[in-house]
Scaffold this motif. Structure first.
Motif, mmCIF file in Angstrom:
data_model
loop_
_atom_site.group_PDB
_atom_site.id
_atom_site.type_symbol
_atom_site.label_atom_id
_atom_site.label_comp_id
_atom_site.label_asym_id
_atom_site.label_seq_id
_atom_site.Cartn_x
_atom_site.Cartn_y
_atom_site.Cartn_z
ATOM 1 N N ASP A 85 -3.111 -5.189 -5.957
ATOM 2 C CA ASP A 85 -2.109 -4.360 -5.282
ATOM 3 C C ASP A 85 -1.088 -5.443 -4.721
ATOM 4 N N ASP A 129 -7.417 -8.480 -5.396
ATOM 5 C CA ASP A 129 -7.176 -8.462 -4.195
ATOM 6 C C ASP A 129 -7.972 -9.115 -3.102
ATOM 7 N N THR A 168 0.703 0.111 -1.787
ATOM 8 C CA THR A 168 -0.623 0.376 -2.678
ATOM 9 C C THR A 168 -2.143 -0.186 -2.245
ATOM 10 N N TYR A 169 -3.164 0.296 -2.491
ATOM 11 C CA TYR A 169 -4.464 -0.115 -2.324
ATOM 12 C C TYR A 169 -5.371 0.393 -3.661
ATOM 13 N N GLY A 185 -3.647 0.768 -7.132
ATOM 14 C CA GLY A 185 -2.472 1.268 -7.407
ATOM 15 C C GLY A 185 -2.248 2.881 -6.953
ATOM 16 N N ALA A 213 -1.740 -6.153 1.999
ATOM 17 C CA ALA A 213 -1.507 -4.751 1.248
ATOM 18 C C ALA A 213 -1.759 -3.715 2.446
ATOM 19 N N ARG A 242 -0.902 4.711 -4.204
ATOM 20 C CA ARG A 242 0.317 4.559 -3.110
ATOM 21 C C ARG A 242 0.108 5.300 -1.964
ATOM 22 N N ASP A 251 2.664 -5.421 -5.767
ATOM 23 C CA ASP A 251 3.763 -5.117 -4.857
ATOM 24 C C ASP A 251 4.690 -5.907 -4.606
ATOM 25 N N GLY A 306 -8.078 -4.607 -8.863
ATOM 26 C CA GLY A 306 -7.124 -4.106 -8.022
ATOM 27 C C GLY A 306 -6.176 -5.374 -7.700
#
Length: 313
Positions: A110, A83, A222-223, A226, A157, A228, A114, A108
């Motif tokens: 996300d 990310d 999400t961050y 994963g 995100a 939510r 997503d 990560g």
């Protein structure tokens, strides 16, 4: 369980002539995908365009390299990493017609997941190459954040502006221990210091004063790899989701935290959710973290910008 990824409208959008610029972070995901880079670049080259690997030795240089590539007229930009890498590259293409492809290769991922990209980097590159060949893109929203000094950042995100941001800030100041243990220690220190802070929000102009230990603003659900945190957020609805955990004590926070992975924390009586196009957020002593990256100090104004990004999917 997580729901299906959000899906923006697909269209045929002629990708401009020019190479595919690639920002790759070899240390993402603790380097576990480092040896895949030649294969990923070959996969992108299969779209029939030259591939240009951008040189950068740090986050600042990475962002500058992406901005320079877009200014020079690349046909598309691809970010290979987590990310943080995606966030840096996103600053260059947000609000432009240059299409973007995030390849999830970090700890990560996300935003990529997503917005519907496969978790496997090779499969994600196949999707991006296919979209390039077909001139196919999906538009999604981004969030634009503006500070009091006029500084502007985009995120895809989630923006963290509470306990989670405070933990990140402490972990980044620590020189020991190294690796994930530093973050774990930062959590313990900040849990011991946990106290509600006073926030002032304006949601589409409607003022709201509250005390809270956590405030998150989500364009996506999400961050943190994963979690939510904003489970109802949809990056195609033109809105931001705001999730607030109020006067929560240490014991309650520890008990509720595992529920964030399923998104069921929002049913707790001390957790409140809101939805708005524009969020003005103020509190003393908070540095925000956007897509996991250190960002602007509060106060900030966050606006949902519909269709701000064209994804190669």
């Amino acid at each position: 369980m997580p729901g299906p990824p959000a899906d923006g409208p697909a269209d045929r959008f002629p990708v401009a002539d020019g190479p595919v610029a690639v920002l790759a972070n070899p240390t993402a995901g603790r380097g576990r995908h480092r040896t895949l880079l030649p294969r990923l670049l070959d996969g992108l080259a299969g779209a029939g365009r030259p591939v240009r690997l951008l040189a950068a030795s740090g986050p600042g240089e990475a962002e500058a390299a992406c901005r320079a590539a877009v200014a020079e007229g690349v046909g598309a930009l691809v970010a290979i990493g987590g990310d943080g890498t995606v966030h840096r590259a996103m600053q260059a293409v947000a609000g432009t017609a240059v299409p973007f492809g995030p390849v999830p290769a970090g700890t990560g991922n996300d935003f990529a997941l997503d917005t519907g990209f496969p978790a496997d980097p090779v499969a994600a590159v196949d999707v991006i190459a296919s979209a390039l060949r077909a001139d196919r893109t999906h538009v999604v929203d981004l969030a634009r954040m503006t500070g009091v000094d006029g500084a502007e950042r985009w995120f895809g995100a989630v923006l963290a502006a509470g306990f989670d941001a405070i933990v990140n800030e402490r972990a980044n100041r620590m020189r020991w221990p190294r690796g994930p243990r530093r973050y774990d220690l930062a959590i313990l220190v900040e849990l011991a210091r946990l106290r509600p802070r006073h926030y002032t929000l304006r949601l589409d102009g409607v003022p709201l004063d509250l005390d809270a230990v956590l405030v998150a603003v989500g364009n996506c659900p999400t961050y943190g790899g994963g979690m939510r945190i904003c489970p109802a957020a949809d990056p195609t609805d033109g809105l931001l989701d705001v999730v607030v955990a109020g006067r929560v004590n240490r014991r309650t926070l520890i008990r509720v935290k595992p529920r964030i992975y399923q998104g069921t924390h929002v049913s707790h009586p001390l957790v409140t959710s809101y939805r708005a196009r524009t969020v003005e957020l103020a509190a003393d002593g908070i540095v925000t973290y956007a897509d996991g990256e250190r960002s602007l100090e509060l106060p900030v104004t966050i606006s949902a910008v519909p269709g701000a990004l064209r994804l190669l999917r």
